[in-house]
Design a protein around this motif. Structure first.
Motif, PDB file in Angstrom:
ATOM      1  N   LEU A   1     -37.632  34.643   9.196  1.00  0.00           N
ATOM      2  CA  LEU A   1     -36.971  33.967  10.312  1.00  0.00           C
ATOM      3  C   LEU A   1     -35.453  33.987  10.150  1.00  0.00           C
ATOM      4  CD1 LEU A   1     -37.092  32.176  12.848  1.00  0.00           C
ATOM      5  CD2 LEU A   1     -37.329  30.212  11.326  1.00  0.00           C
ATOM      6  N   ARG A   2     -34.991  33.675   8.950  1.00  0.00           N
ATOM      7  CA  ARG A   2     -33.539  33.662   8.729  1.00  0.00           C
ATOM      8  C   ARG A   2     -32.938  35.060   8.849  1.00  0.00           C
ATOM      9  NH1 ARG A   2     -31.386  30.359   3.636  1.00  0.00           N
ATOM     10  NH2 ARG A   2     -32.383  28.758   4.925  1.00  0.00           N
ATOM     11  N   GLY A   3     -33.584  36.047   8.248  1.00  0.00           N
ATOM     12  CA  GLY A   3     -33.059  37.408   8.328  1.00  0.00           C
ATOM     13  C   GLY A   3     -33.068  37.954   9.743  1.00  0.00           C
TER      14      GLY A   3
ATOM     15  N   LEU B   1     -28.609  44.235   6.404  1.00  0.00           N
ATOM     16  CA  LEU B   1     -28.376  42.794   6.432  1.00  0.00           C
ATOM     17  C   LEU B   1     -29.694  42.028   6.424  1.00  0.00           C
ATOM     18  CD1 LEU B   1     -26.314  40.485   6.698  1.00  0.00           C
ATOM     19  CD2 LEU B   1     -26.480  40.753   9.177  1.00  0.00           C
ATOM     20  N   PHE B   2     -30.671  42.498   7.187  1.00  0.00           N
ATOM     21  CA  PHE B   2     -31.982  41.833   7.198  1.00  0.00           C
ATOM     22  C   PHE B   2     -32.648  41.906   5.835  1.00  0.00           C
ATOM     23  CE2 PHE B   2     -36.587  42.293   7.520  1.00  0.00           C
ATOM     24  CZ  PHE B   2     -36.929  41.096   8.108  1.00  0.00           C
ATOM     25  N   VAL B   3     -32.623  43.075   5.214  1.00  0.00           N
ATOM     26  CA  VAL B   3     -33.260  43.238   3.898  1.00  0.00           C
ATOM     27  C   VAL B   3     -32.583  42.342   2.867  1.00  0.00           C
ATOM     28  CG1 VAL B   3     -33.699  44.875   2.023  1.00  0.00           C
ATOM     29  CG2 VAL B   3     -34.094  45.548   4.399  1.00  0.00           C
ATOM     30  N   GLY B   4     -31.243  42.281   2.892  1.00  0.00           N
ATOM     31  CA  GLY B   4     -30.531  41.448   1.928  1.00  0.00           C
ATOM     32  C   GLY B   4     -30.843  39.973   2.083  1.00  0.00           C
ATOM     33  N   ILE B   5     -30.814  39.474   3.333  1.00  0.00           N
ATOM     34  CA  ILE B   5     -31.104  38.058   3.564  1.00  0.00           C
ATOM     35  C   ILE B   5     -32.556  37.742   3.238  1.00  0.00           C
ATOM     36  CG2 ILE B   5     -31.229  36.277   5.341  1.00  0.00           C
ATOM     37  CD1 ILE B   5     -28.865  37.599   6.702  1.00  0.00           C
TER      38      ILE B   5
ATOM     39  N   GLY C   1     -34.635  39.329   1.091  1.00  0.00           N
ATOM     40  CA  GLY C   1     -34.871  39.358  -0.347  1.00  0.00           C
ATOM     41  C   GLY C   1     -34.249  38.165  -1.065  1.00  0.00           C
ATOM     42  N   ALA C   2     -33.035  37.803  -0.697  1.00  0.00           N
ATOM     43  CA  ALA C   2     -32.373  36.678  -1.362  1.00  0.00           C
ATOM     44  C   ALA C   2     -33.084  35.359  -1.061  1.00  0.00           C
ATOM     45  CB  ALA C   2     -30.914  36.608  -0.927  1.00  0.00           C
ATOM     46  N   THR C   3     -33.547  35.180   0.178  1.00  0.00           N
ATOM     47  CA  THR C   3     -34.225  33.930   0.529  1.00  0.00           C
ATOM     48  C   THR C   3     -35.578  33.807  -0.162  1.00  0.00           C
ATOM     49  OG1 THR C   3     -33.128  34.013   2.682  1.00  0.00           O
ATOM     50  CG2 THR C   3     -34.957  32.493   2.452  1.00  0.00           C
ATOM     51  N   VAL C   4     -36.337  34.886  -0.200  1.00  0.00           N
ATOM     52  CA  VAL C   4     -37.634  34.851  -0.891  1.00  0.00           C
ATOM     53  C   VAL C   4     -37.440  34.631  -2.380  1.00  0.00           C
ATOM     54  CG1 VAL C   4     -39.657  36.229  -1.495  1.00  0.00           C
ATOM     55  CG2 VAL C   4     -38.817  36.223   0.843  1.00  0.00           C
ATOM     56  N   GLY C   5     -36.455  35.301  -2.962  1.00  0.00           N
ATOM     57  CA  GLY C   5     -36.194  35.117  -4.390  1.00  0.00           C
ATOM     58  C   GLY C   5     -35.794  33.693  -4.732  1.00  0.00           C
ATOM     59  N   ALA C   6     -34.956  33.090  -3.899  1.00  0.00           N
ATOM     60  CA  ALA C   6     -34.548  31.709  -4.160  1.00  0.00           C
ATOM     61  C   ALA C   6     -35.700  30.736  -4.003  1.00  0.00           C
ATOM     62  CB  ALA C   6     -33.408  31.324  -3.219  1.00  0.00           C
TER      63      ALA C   6
ATOM     64  N   CYS D   1     -26.128  34.127  -3.488  1.00  0.00           N
ATOM     65  CA  CYS D   1     -26.103  35.363  -2.691  1.00  0.00           C
ATOM     66  C   CYS D   1     -26.638  35.117  -1.281  1.00  0.00           C
ATOM     67  CB  CYS D   1     -26.918  36.440  -3.383  1.00  0.00           C
ATOM     68  SG  CYS D   1     -26.196  37.039  -4.924  1.00  0.00           S
ATOM     69  N   ALA D   2     -27.707  34.324  -1.172  1.00  0.00           N
ATOM     70  CA  ALA D   2     -28.260  34.020   0.150  1.00  0.00           C
ATOM     71  C   ALA D   2     -27.255  33.241   0.996  1.00  0.00           C
ATOM     72  CB  ALA D   2     -29.560  33.234  -0.002  1.00  0.00           C
ATOM     73  N   LEU D   3     -26.551  32.306   0.371  1.00  0.00           N
ATOM     74  CA  LEU D   3     -25.552  31.523   1.106  1.00  0.00           C
ATOM     75  C   LEU D   3     -24.385  32.396   1.560  1.00  0.00           C
ATOM     76  CD1 LEU D   3     -24.631  28.725   2.045  1.00  0.00           C
ATOM     77  CD2 LEU D   3     -23.547  28.420  -0.189  1.00  0.00           C
ATOM     78  N   VAL D   4     -23.948  33.317   0.699  1.00  0.00           N
ATOM     79  CA  VAL D   4     -22.852  34.222   1.069  1.00  0.00           C
ATOM     80  C   VAL D   4     -23.258  35.110   2.241  1.00  0.00           C
ATOM     81  CG1 VAL D   4     -21.485  36.178   0.269  1.00  0.00           C
ATOM     82  CG2 VAL D   4     -21.740  34.173  -1.189  1.00  0.00           C
TER      83      VAL D   4
END
Length: 413
Positions: A134-136, A165-169, A171-176, A191-194
């Protein structure tokens, strides 16, 4: 163990902040290094959730119902306004549907912990994946819309950047969400916040650039012949003051002819006023004796009539005018500006609200009011949704940017 040693007891202390402390007293005969015990604390009524999480099952159900109502409203409005802007509205409705699924999964996961006291691995993973998706999707769509995707063009200008951008957001959200503690979790959350803040700023910047491009737009015009005008035609250019001049010329001709048939003195008296047809329009008086005077009068009258005829029939070039190649483009540009102004307002609300919610989460992290922060966050997201939907409701005509003009459309050989 405690039955054989009545003096040994287990003490419990609850701090004002809600932290529980346990201690052992009068247990000198026991080796503390070999002592272990397990404690399970529940809230009144057998509630397994903490005090801050107790309202969460009801809150998530209410949030799900609210988003369902929002989705139903959006579908009804999209059906009514289905002529134009359908792609952008469908993308926004897909975000609402994804939000409903995430809220339902979160409600089920919290209810499972409330009853059994432990998290379900499957529900926890599903909630993390849905929140990340959803966020990505939301941030990638915001960046794409700000550059004109689904509004001005059917394809994004830079699809690789949007996908990255979608992949980065994601991956970072799932990892967190999966990492429970440690420096790795803090790094992933940072990283997710940035990426979150950076994508919002990028979307606002792209919207400003698009509005600046609209501000410098001028319609494309070409020279075209006025309908009804023929090149090189003879046009009547006589004016209102040329009728008296022609009459004076005719009178001069008649007077000259009378002078030719009369006597010398009478011919001199019969000399007439001949209006010569020059541009000055001044009358020339020709006085002659006998036949000479008559001839002069005749010549003056003839010259006046000829000049008037030349003025009445003059060869002029065909009239031309500047016309717009695409007459409806000006109206479409007005609608584009209005849509992107409303979209920028929604993006600024998203960015400002994210900062406020982040500060509130940090301030209330150790209190029992975290559920209130989550509720305010959901209501704020609904407000941003309606603001964006209002921007899309302005699309009541075709605002897609047409392809560049061809040489034939521009009148270039």
């Amino acid at each position: 163990m405690f039955a054989r040693q009545p003096d040994c007891r287990l003490g419990r202390f609850v701090a004002p902040s809600g932290t529980f402390y346990f201690d052992l007293a009068n247990c000198n005969e026991f080796a503390i290094a070999n002592l272990s015990f397990w404690a399970h604390a529940v809230n009144p009524g057998g509630e397994e959730l903490s005090a801050a999480q107790i309202p969460m099952p009801i809150v998530w159900i209410v949030v799900s119902l609210l988003w369902i109502a929002v989705l139903m409203f959006g579908i009804g409005d999209a059906v009514r306004l289905r002529a134009f802007g359908t792609s952008a509205r469908v993308a926004l409705l897909a975000l609402a549907a994804l939000k409903i699924a995430a809220a339902l999964i979160a409600a089920a996961e919290v209810e499972h912990r409330s009853v059994r006291g432990e998290a379900d691995a499957t529900l926890e993973l599903a909630a993390a994946v849905l929140n990340a998706a959803l966020r990505g999707t939301a941030l990638s769509l915001a960046v794409g819309l700000s550059s004109g995707w689904l509004l001005l063009t059917r394809k994004p200008n830079k699809p690789v950047i949007i996908v990255a951008l979608f992949v980065g957001i994601f991956g970072a959200t799932v990892g967190a969400s999966l990492l429970k503690s440690g420096l790795m979790m803090l790094g992933v959350e940072f990283c997710a916040l940035v990426l979150l803040i950076g994508s919002c700023l990028w979307a606002v910047r792209s919207t400003n650039y698009t509005l600046m491009r609209f501000a410098t737009w001028v319609p494309t015009t070409v020279r075209r012949r006025v309908p009804g005008a023929v090149s090189g035609s003879e046009t009547d250019t006589s004016t209102d003051d040329e009728a008296p001049r022609a009459a004076a010329g005719a009178a001069g001709a008649a007077g000259g002819a009378g002078g030719a048939g009369g006597a010398g003195g009478a011919g001199g008296a019969g000399g007439a006023v001949g209006a010569v047809g020059g541009d000055s329009g001044l009358a020339q008086i020709a006085v002659a004796n006998g036949g000479g005077g008559g001839g002069g009068g005749d010549g003056g009258g003839g010259e006046g009539a000829g000049g008037a005829a030349a003025r009445r029939r003059r060869r002029v070039p065909a009239a031309v005018e500047w016309v717009e190649v695409r007459p409806g483009e000006r109206r479409a540009m007005v609608v584009r500006v209005a849509v992107f102004l409303a979209l920028r307002r929604a993006l600024i609300m998203l960015l400002g609200g994210a900062g406020v919610v982040l500060c509130a989460s940090l301030l209330l992290a150790q209190t029992d009011d975290t559920w209130l922060v989550m509720t305010v966050t959901e209501l704020w997201l609904m407000l941003v949704f309606f603001e964006t939907w209002t921007a899309f409701r302005l699309i009541k005509s075709n605002i897609v940017e047409p392809p560049p003009l061809s040489p034939a459309e521009l009148g270039v050989d």
